[in-house]
Design a protein around this motif. Structure first.
Motif, PDB file in Angstrom:
ATOM      1  N   UNK A  33       0.815  -1.216   0.000  1.00  9.10           N
ATOM      2  CA  UNK A  33       0.000   0.000   0.000  1.00  9.10           C
ATOM      3  C   UNK A  33       0.852   1.271   0.000  1.00  9.10           C
ATOM      4  N   UNK A  34       1.815   1.357   0.928  1.00 10.95           N
ATOM      5  CA  UNK A  34       2.669   2.543   0.962  1.00 10.95           C
ATOM      6  C   UNK A  34       3.480   2.655  -0.323  1.00 10.95           C
ATOM      7  N   UNK A  35       4.021   1.535  -0.777  1.00 13.89           N
ATOM      8  CA  UNK A  35       4.820   1.551  -2.006  1.00 13.89           C
ATOM      9  C   UNK A  35       3.982   1.928  -3.213  1.00 13.89           C
ATOM     10  N   UNK A  36       2.753   1.452  -3.279  1.00 20.54           N
ATOM     11  CA  UNK A  36       1.877   1.828  -4.389  1.00 20.54           C
ATOM     12  C   UNK A  36       1.586   3.333  -4.387  1.00 20.54           C
ATOM     13  N   UNK A  37       1.413   3.913  -3.198  1.00 21.96           N
ATOM     14  CA  UNK A  37       1.210   5.360  -3.129  1.00 21.96           C
ATOM     15  C   UNK A  37       2.442   6.094  -3.653  1.00 21.96           C
ATOM     16  N   UNK A  38       3.622   5.623  -3.277  1.00 22.98           N
ATOM     17  CA  UNK A  38       4.848   6.247  -3.776  1.00 22.98           C
ATOM     18  C   UNK A  38       4.939   6.131  -5.298  1.00 22.98           C
ATOM     19  N   UNK A  39       4.580   4.972  -5.822  1.00 22.40           N
ATOM     20  CA  UNK A  39       4.630   4.804  -7.284  1.00 22.40           C
ATOM     21  C   UNK A  39       3.664   5.761  -7.980  1.00 22.40           C
ATOM     22  N   UNK A  40       2.545   6.032  -7.342  1.00 23.98           N
ATOM     23  CA  UNK A  40       1.582   6.959  -7.933  1.00 23.98           C
ATOM     24  C   UNK A  40       2.117   8.393  -7.966  1.00 23.98           C
ATOM     25  N   UNK A  41       3.121   8.688  -7.136  1.00 24.50           N
ATOM     26  CA  UNK A  41       3.710  10.036  -7.117  1.00 24.50           C
ATOM     27  C   UNK A  41       4.850  10.195  -8.118  1.00 24.50           C
ATOM     28  N   UNK A  42       5.294   9.108  -8.718  1.00 23.80           N
ATOM     29  CA  UNK A  42       6.473   9.180  -9.590  1.00 23.80           C
ATOM     30  C   UNK A  42       6.275  10.114 -10.787  1.00 23.80           C
ATOM     31  N   UNK A  43       5.117  10.145 -11.443  1.00 25.44           N
ATOM     32  CA  UNK A  43       4.961  11.114 -12.542  1.00 25.44           C
ATOM     33  C   UNK A  43       5.141  12.563 -12.088  1.00 25.44           C
ATOM     34  N   UNK A  44       4.614  12.907 -10.925  1.00 24.30           N
ATOM     35  CA  UNK A  44       4.779  14.273 -10.413  1.00 24.30           C
ATOM     36  C   UNK A  44       6.247  14.553 -10.102  1.00 24.30           C
ATOM     37  N   UNK A  45       6.933  13.564  -9.562  1.00 26.30           N
ATOM     38  CA  UNK A  45       8.359  13.727  -9.289  1.00 26.30           C
ATOM     39  C   UNK A  45       9.123  13.930 -10.583  1.00 26.30           C
ATOM     40  N   UNK A  46       8.822  13.124 -11.585  1.00 22.77           N
ATOM     41  CA  UNK A  46       9.517  13.233 -12.871  1.00 22.77           C
ATOM     42  C   UNK A  46       9.306  14.603 -13.503  1.00 22.77           C
ATOM     43  N   UNK A  47       8.113  15.177 -13.336  1.00 25.83           N
ATOM     44  CA  UNK A  47       7.843  16.502 -13.887  1.00 25.83           C
ATOM     45  C   UNK A  47       8.592  17.598 -13.146  1.00 25.83           C
ATOM     46  N   UNK A  48       8.878  17.369 -11.871  1.00 28.13           N
ATOM     47  CA  UNK A  48       9.462  18.417 -11.035  1.00 28.13           C
ATOM     48  C   UNK A  48      10.981  18.463 -11.085  1.00 28.13           C
ATOM     49  N   UNK A  51      15.735  16.411 -16.349  1.00 30.00           N
ATOM     50  CA  UNK A  51      15.617  15.215 -17.173  1.00 30.00           C
ATOM     51  C   UNK A  51      16.736  14.213 -16.966  1.00 30.00           C
ATOM     52  N   UNK A  52      17.775  14.592 -16.219  1.00 28.64           N
ATOM     53  CA  UNK A  52      18.913  13.678 -16.057  1.00 28.64           C
ATOM     54  C   UNK A  52      18.507  12.357 -15.424  1.00 28.64           C
ATOM     55  N   UNK A  53      17.480  12.367 -14.564  1.00 28.63           N
ATOM     56  CA  UNK A  53      16.994  11.148 -13.932  1.00 28.63           C
ATOM     57  C   UNK A  53      15.701  10.750 -14.623  1.00 28.63           C
ATOM     58  N   UNK A  54      15.729   9.624 -15.322  1.00 31.04           N
ATOM     59  CA  UNK A  54      14.543   9.197 -16.064  1.00 31.04           C
ATOM     60  C   UNK A  54      14.099   7.788 -15.684  1.00 31.04           C
ATOM     61  N   UNK A  55      14.581   7.295 -14.539  1.00 25.82           N
ATOM     62  CA  UNK A  55      14.242   5.929 -14.134  1.00 25.82           C
ATOM     63  C   UNK A  55      13.824   5.866 -12.667  1.00 25.82           C
ATOM     64  N   UNK A  56      12.947   6.793 -12.261  1.00 21.99           N
ATOM     65  CA  UNK A  56      12.457   6.796 -10.890  1.00 21.99           C
ATOM     66  C   UNK A  56      11.696   5.512 -10.587  1.00 21.99           C
ATOM     67  N   UNK A  57      11.900   4.996  -9.388  1.00 20.71           N
ATOM     68  CA  UNK A  57      11.239   3.756  -8.980  1.00 20.71           C
ATOM     69  C   UNK A  57      10.916   3.840  -7.494  1.00 20.71           C
ATOM     70  N   UNK A  58      10.086   2.901  -7.027  1.00 19.84           N
ATOM     71  CA  UNK A  58       9.726   2.853  -5.612  1.00 19.84           C
ATOM     72  C   UNK A  58       9.673   1.403  -5.155  1.00 19.84           C
ATOM     73  N   UNK A  59      10.029   1.188  -3.905  1.00 19.00           N
ATOM     74  CA  UNK A  59       9.959  -0.149  -3.319  1.00 19.00           C
ATOM     75  C   UNK A  59       9.873  -0.024  -1.810  1.00 19.00           C
ATOM     76  N   UNK A  60       9.379  -1.093  -1.164  1.00 18.61           N
ATOM     77  CA  UNK A  60       9.293  -1.110   0.284  1.00 18.61           C
ATOM     78  C   UNK A  60       9.760  -2.441   0.829  1.00 18.61           C
ATOM     79  N   UNK A  61      10.161  -2.452   2.096  1.00 19.55           N
ATOM     80  CA  UNK A  61      10.643  -3.683   2.716  1.00 19.55           C
ATOM     81  C   UNK A  61      10.334  -3.669   4.207  1.00 19.55           C
TER      82      UNK A  61
END
Length: 366
Positions: A33-48, A51-61
């Motif tokens: 659940x927390x990781x899915x929320x983070x993944x949903x924020x990745x497009x906003x992060x990419x826009x902000x 362009x040097x970083x184009x492989x944003x990802x999220x994971x939890x443990x």
């Protein structure tokens, strides 16, 4: 997200290393659940961010095998931080007592040794955190609510201490005053913009203890040839980037030698050195190395066995030219290189104790 953070924190006092019902629920919350929320924020992060970083990802443990006292969920570059033990990232860290959660700008604070995660040396973590805070000082000033010290209250695990030592800056959220989802999202985007700046800075001005990209690539390639490729660890530079860096370094070294009155021939494609330089009766064997990073007395270069043999044999008619701070321009295809600062060692005497073997050829007898 506010409710997800609350639910995880309420389960923290019931921590157990075994997969109890409480820990099973906590695992679902963190990993899914927390990781899915983070993944949903990745497009906003990419826009902000640039362009040097184009492989944003999220994971939890919540632990590998045994359940961790401090679960986490992170946002990172898949190439620059392929695992939580490597590189820099932004991570939620849940306090052991369940009273607070941090959104931290963090470094890889642990190592996988003897089948378990172990903390990196405290002095190393402090030094790297201090370097990052100094490098990012201007960007961090705009958020006076950031904290430099975090307290996770771990009772049984040394990993909590490692996370505390590895923290650069963090937002601290108490259980009684968790912010809204909009605030949480804005704080996440802000720290990720700072993280992207850190990624860019680390390419030129290496963090303490980090090897240059050329050294990392050589290690990865040596392990690949030996059939021991590291999980999640790819090459930092592609072939086109390496060619551009090498060409720029050779060009600047040639210009330097010509200005000194030498006639210069590029022999790198056929010989175990790069430039053949002659001035009257003088004959120099010149090794040229290029890097995008800042040069320090602790910097390293990669040498082949043939290069070492030749320069040991031809000393004192040897020269090393290192061109540092080369700038790659990825707007062109293939990328181009510019800039560069020269460091010249002449005569260049290889100090054998400074050589570190990275791989061996071995004849297997009967």
């Amino acid at each position: 997200m506010r409710e997800l953070l609350r639910d995880v924190l309420l389960l923290q006092p019931a921590w157990h290393s075994k997969n109890t019902p409480e820990m099973e629920k906590r695992g679902r919350l963190v990993r899914r659940d927390v990781t899915n929320w983070l993944r949903a924020q990745l497009p906003a992060i990419a826009r902000a961010v640039p362009d040097e970083v184009d492989d944003w990802a999220a994971e939890g443990s919540d632990g590998a095998g045994l359940k961790s006292e401090i679960p986490w969920a992170r946002v990172h570059s898949a190439s620059l931080s392929p695992s939580a033990t490597l590189g820099w990232y932004v991570v939620y860290l849940f306090g052991a007592r369940g009273d607070r959660v941090y959104l931290s700008l963090m470094q890889g604070a642990t190592l996988w040794r003897n089948g378990e995660f172990q903390p990196r040396p405290r002095q190393d973590l402090w030094q790297r955190s201090g370097w990052a805070r100094a490098a990012l000082a201007a960007s961090l000033l705009v958020r006076p609510d950031l904290v430099e010290k975090i307290e996770l209250g771990a009772r049984k695990s040394n990993l909590g201490r490692a996370y505390e030592d590895g923290n650069v800056v963090a937002f601290e959220y108490s259980l009684e005053d968790l912010p809204s989802d909009d605030v949480l999202a804005a704080d996440l985007v802000f720290l990720c913009t700072v993280l992207s700046e850190l990624y860019e800075l680390a390419v030129v001005d290496l963090p303490p203890g980090d090897p240059a990209p050329e050294v990392v690539d050589a290690e990865v390639e040596a392990e690949r040839v030996a059939g021991k490729a590291r999980r999640g660890q790819g090459l930092r530079l592609d072939a086109a980037e390496r060619i551009a860096i090498e060409r720029r370094a050779v060009d600047l070294a040639t210009q330097h030698l010509v200005a000194q009155g030498y006639s210069v021939k590029d022999v790198g494609a056929t010989r175990s050195y790069d430039l053949d330089a002659r001035r009257g009766e003088e004959h120099l064997y010149v090794e040229v190395k290029g890097t995008t990073t800042k040069w320090t007395d602790a910097s390293e270069i990669i040498l082949t066995k043939n290069e070492v043999d030749l320069h040991l044999r031809e000393y004192p008619h040897t020269m090393l030219v290192v061109v540092s701070r080369i700038v790659l321009d990825h707007s062109a295809t293939p990328p181009t290189a510019s800039g560069g600062e020269l460091r010249v060692v002449h005569p260049w005497q290889i100090a054998v104790p400074n050589l570190t073997p990275m791989s061996y050829r071995y004849v297997v007898g009967e």
